[in-house]
Scaffold this active site. Structure first.
Site, PDB file in Angstrom:
ATOM      1  CD  GLU A  57      -8.497   7.734  27.296  1.00  0.00           C
ATOM      2  OE1 GLU A  57      -8.595   6.620  26.583  1.00  0.00           O
ATOM      3  OE2 GLU A  57      -8.018   8.433  26.609  1.00  0.00           O
ATOM      4  CG  PHE A 119     -12.376  18.199  17.781  1.00  0.00           C
ATOM      5  CD1 PHE A 119     -12.555  17.076  17.100  1.00  0.00           C
ATOM      6  CD2 PHE A 119     -11.332  18.115  18.631  1.00  0.00           C
ATOM      7  CE1 PHE A 119     -11.588  16.031  16.860  1.00  0.00           C
ATOM      8  CE2 PHE A 119     -10.336  17.052  18.511  1.00  0.00           C
ATOM      9  CZ  PHE A 119     -10.476  16.206  17.664  1.00  0.00           C
ATOM     10  CD  GLN A 120     -10.776  15.136  21.063  1.00  0.00           C
ATOM     11  OE1 GLN A 120     -10.311  15.796  22.000  1.00  0.00           O
ATOM     12  NE2 GLN A 120     -10.161  13.719  20.551  1.00  0.00           N
ATOM     13  CE  LYS A 169      -8.029  23.535  26.285  1.00  0.00           C
ATOM     14  NZ  LYS A 169      -7.816  23.250  24.948  1.00  0.00           N
ATOM     15  CG  MET A 485     -17.979 -18.588  31.613  1.00  0.00           C
ATOM     16  SD  MET A 485     -18.251 -20.067  32.590  1.00  0.00           S
ATOM     17  CE  MET A 485     -17.786 -19.444  34.264  1.00  0.00           C
TER      18      MET A 485
HETATM   19  C1  LIG Z   1     -16.320  -7.041  27.707  1.00  0.00           C
HETATM   20  C2  LIG Z   1     -16.969  -8.399  27.732  1.00  0.00           C
HETATM   21  N1  LIG Z   1     -17.314  -9.062  26.634  1.00  0.00           N
HETATM   22  C3  LIG Z   1     -17.844 -10.313  26.620  1.00  0.00           C
HETATM   23  C4  LIG Z   1     -18.120 -10.864  27.649  1.00  0.00           C
HETATM   24  C5  LIG Z   1     -18.882 -12.220  27.797  1.00  0.00           C
HETATM   25  N2  LIG Z   1     -17.941 -13.320  28.297  1.00  0.00           N
HETATM   26  C6  LIG Z   1     -17.954 -13.696  29.485  1.00  0.00           C
HETATM   27  S1  LIG Z   1     -16.949 -14.789  29.905  1.00  0.00           S
HETATM   28  C7  LIG Z   1     -16.066 -14.674  28.413  1.00  0.00           C
HETATM   29  C8  LIG Z   1     -15.043 -15.612  27.834  1.00  0.00           C
HETATM   30  C9  LIG Z   1     -13.615 -15.327  28.665  1.00  0.00           C
HETATM   31  O1  LIG Z   1     -12.874 -15.829  28.094  1.00  0.00           O
HETATM   32  P1  LIG Z   1     -11.169 -15.897  28.603  1.00  0.00           P
HETATM   33  O2  LIG Z   1     -10.713 -14.681  29.071  1.00  0.00           O
HETATM   34  O3  LIG Z   1     -10.178 -16.526  27.931  1.00  0.00           O
HETATM   35  O4  LIG Z   1     -11.512 -16.690  29.845  1.00  0.00           O
HETATM   36  P2  LIG Z   1     -11.821 -18.207  30.289  1.00  0.00           P
HETATM   37  O5  LIG Z   1     -13.441 -18.330  30.313  1.00  0.00           O
HETATM   38  O6  LIG Z   1     -11.319 -18.949  29.129  1.00  0.00           O
HETATM   39  O7  LIG Z   1     -11.033 -18.442  31.556  1.00  0.00           O
HETATM   40  C10 LIG Z   1     -16.818 -13.733  27.503  1.00  0.00           C
HETATM   41  C11 LIG Z   1     -16.520 -13.587  26.119  1.00  0.00           C
HETATM   42  C12 LIG Z   1     -17.782 -10.337  28.885  1.00  0.00           C
HETATM   43  N3  LIG Z   1     -17.904 -10.811  30.376  1.00  0.00           N
HETATM   44  N4  LIG Z   1     -17.220  -9.115  28.882  1.00  0.00           N
END
Ligand SMILES: Cc1ncc(C[n+]2csc(CCOP(=O)(O)OP(=O)(O)O)c2C)c(N)n1
Length: 586
Positions: A57, A119-120, A169, A485
């Site tokens: 979803e 449920f759900q 529902k 990042m």
């Molecule tokens: C759902 C979610 N979980 C954690 C984060 C924290 N976060 C921000 S950037 C990042 C790293 C992203 O890694 P990647 O997709 O490999 O991209 P890169 O920065 O290496 O280009 C994380 C863990 C987030 N923004 N969103």
């Protein structure tokens, strides 16, 4: 009680729902069925609305967002009660932060069971109360058409946003009549779109008096479809323009007045323009902390004209000298008319030295990067070439992280609705499903998802949806085998202690095989010399989705950068390198 519809036939609540969605102009729905919403899927089977069965979803929600962001239409997603609905929470929150017009329809347990931990059962109305523009629980089937009509109206007018309609529902299963409402009765909901002429006059006066004005353009300009008007205003006045992460494409990157993106990873020129400005004209932007940096030291000498359709944004973070509530297109047109009238009387602004000052910064501190000395691939180079080869007609959807920032830096945007990303919430996993939604809405456009190897592993299951439903998106995985990042922050602020950021994704999973397993074409590239040929090959494949594993250097960092919580004055354009410019230069 059962009534008859205009054709004389009785309808179920479920039939009424589908008729309502058809009446609202819906052509596509992204969703997954389940017990509580199941009655709706039966009439949907016969409807001209195309339902795209996603694999999660969250994918349905982001697809609806991507569809909306690329087309300016309302995106629609559908899910069952409980876990189906809670899986929509992230995209709903994302759409709320980025003002995306979206309607989420969820099934709820039967009206009599609500509140019994059935449920759900999940109170999705309660859960999404703070992250929707509005939401409804429908237990009376007679209300279905009205609520759907209201949902589409609310989602798409004023400041756009997500609206959730949760339908019991029992309401879907009962007999009812269908009547599409001729009028909507929404007391208290009357978004102001026409700006006040006095405020426009005040703003025009400040613009003429200013010596260092800057047009600070936010995503509202794209939602308001105001790019043409923005260009006219900019060219009439000669004022410099900066476009936020949400506004990339609202003003052409190739335009000489454009300084690029401001903020934490903004260009030196865009950051300097706001910081040294004496007048910020904010158009559909919200002085986000990622733009202002430390708020107290942000643009200390600037007066502010703040135009936004949402009065709650004005003065929220930065006090406005001239607040203007209104639709950005109307605000910009009115400002343009007022300033044209002044120009006819010989009154124009004098920004010559300011424009020259910023042009100097722009040419001294362009966006730049180093090619790795070991011959490996620079991620920025991949995106530069992708932009050049796929061109500004393509649509680009990014994940969240370094690759998102490099994409916004190195893809050249020339038109609105071609850059889709999760700006406010920063949701990893946005790119693939958003690209899918964009491709459904804009089937003749090339759609590239630019994803990180981390983000890609959150939602790549929608490749199955794309392959089976004939949605040939293209995915560039910028694979630096880490949560890049976060790793960059560990490099800069945690003494290179890389705690839990290594994904090993040059080894596991094999993205080429993964793509093939999903019925897509998988390509890999790890040498600069192969980049063009690989992108060109991907561009030639238009019958199935393509995934390219760009295996890039893992230590590349995003520059410029303003460290979180510090002043924009402390921007670095490379590690330990601060630009030099003094106000005396002005
Ligand atoms: C759902 C979610 N979980 C954690 C984060 C924290 N976060 C921000 S950037 C990042 C790293 C992203 O890694 P990647 O997709 O490999 O991209 P890169 O920065 O290496 O280009 C994380 C863990 C987030 N923004 N969103």
């Amino acid at each position: 009680m059962s009534e008859q519809d205009s054709s004389g036939a009785e309808v179920t609540g479920a039939q009424s729902l589908i008729k309502s969605l058809e009446a609202a102009g819906v052509e596509h729905i992204f969703g997954i069925p389940g017990g509580a919403i199941l009655p709706a899927y039966d009439p949907l089977y016969d409807s001209k609305i195309r339902h795209i069965l996603v694999r999660h979803e969250q994918g349905a929600g982001h697809a609806a967002q991507g569809y909306a962001a690329a087309t300016n239409k309302v995106g629609v997603c559908m899910a069952t009660s409980g876990p189906g609905a809670t899986n929509l929470v992230t995209p709903i929150a994302d759409a709320h932060m980025d003002s995306v017009p979206m309607v989420a329809v969820t099934g709820q347990v039967a009206a009599g069971a609500i509140g019994t931990d059935a449920f759900q059962e999940a109170d999705i109305r309660g859960i999404t109360m703070p992250i929707t523009k509005h939401n409804f629980l429908v237990t009376d089937p007679l209300d279905i058409p009205k609520r759907i009509a209201e949902a589409f109206h609310i989602a798409s007018t004023g400041r756009p946003g997500p609206v959730l309609v949760d339908i019991a529902k029992s309401a879907l299963q009962s007999m009812t009549s269908f009547q599409w409402p001729a009028h909507l009765d929404l007391p208290g909901y009357r978004p102001v779109t026409r700006p006040h002429s006095k405020q426009i006059r005040e703003a025009a006066k400040l613009i003429l008096e200013a010596r260092r004005p800057v047009l600070y353009v936010g995503g509202g300009v794209i939602r308001a479809r105001a790019s043409v008007q923005l260009r006219q205003l900019a060219e009439l006045t000669g004022m410099p323009v900066v476009t936020t992460l949400m506004a990339r494409g609202a003003f052409p990157d190739s335009h000489p007045q454009h300084l690029g993106m401001p903020g934490m990873h903004g260009t030196v020129a865009a950051v300097a323009a706001l910081q040294k400005s004496d007048l910020i004209i904010s158009l559909g932007a919200r002085f986000d902390d990622r733009v202002t940096g430390q708020l107290e030291s942000f643009a200390p000498h600037a007066k502010v004209v703040h135009a936004d359709i949402d009065p709650a944004e004005i003065g929220k973070n930065r006090q406005a000298d001239v607040p203007i509530v209104g639709d950005c297109r109307e605000v910009i047109s009115d400002l343009d008319a007022a300033l044209r009238a002044e120009a006819d009387r010989g009154n124009t602004g004098d920004y010559e030295s300011w424009v020259a000052f910023l042009a100097g910064i722009k040419s001294t501190y362009p966006l730049a990067y180093d090619q790795p000395s070991d011959g490996s691939l620079a991620p920025q180079y991949v995106l530069e070439r992708l932009s050049r080869i796929a061109g500004p007609e393509a649509i680009y959807a990014a994940g969240v992280g370094q690759h998102q920032m490099w994409a916004t830096h190195f893809v050249r945007f020339e038109r609105p609705n071609t850059w889709l990303n999760s700006g406010g919430l920063g949701t990893m996993g946005y790119a693939v499903p958003a690209a899918m939604g964009a491709k459904v809405g804009m089937p003749d456009s090339t759609v590239w998802a630019i994803d990180g190897d981390g983000c890609f592993q959150m939602t790549n299951q929608e490749l199955a949806t794309c392959a089976i439903e004939g949605i040939p998106i293209k995915v560039a995985v910028i694979n630096n085998e880490s949560l890049g990042m976060v790793r960059q922050w560990q490099t800069l602020f945690y003494n290179e202690r890389y705690s839990s950021t290594d994904l090993h994704s040059k080894r596991i999973p094999d993205f080429v095989k993964l793509a093939e397993a999903y019925g897509c074409v998988g390509l890999a590239c790890e040498r600069p010399d192969d980049v063009d040929a690989t992108i060109e090959k991907a561009m030639e494949i238009n019958d199935v989705p393509v995934v390219v594993d760009f295996r890039v250097h893992r230590d590349a960092m995003v520059w410029p950068m303003v460290a979180a919580g510090t002043s924009n004055d402390d921007i670095k354009y490379a590690r330990d390198l601060a630009p030099e410019f003094e106000e005396d230069d002005l």
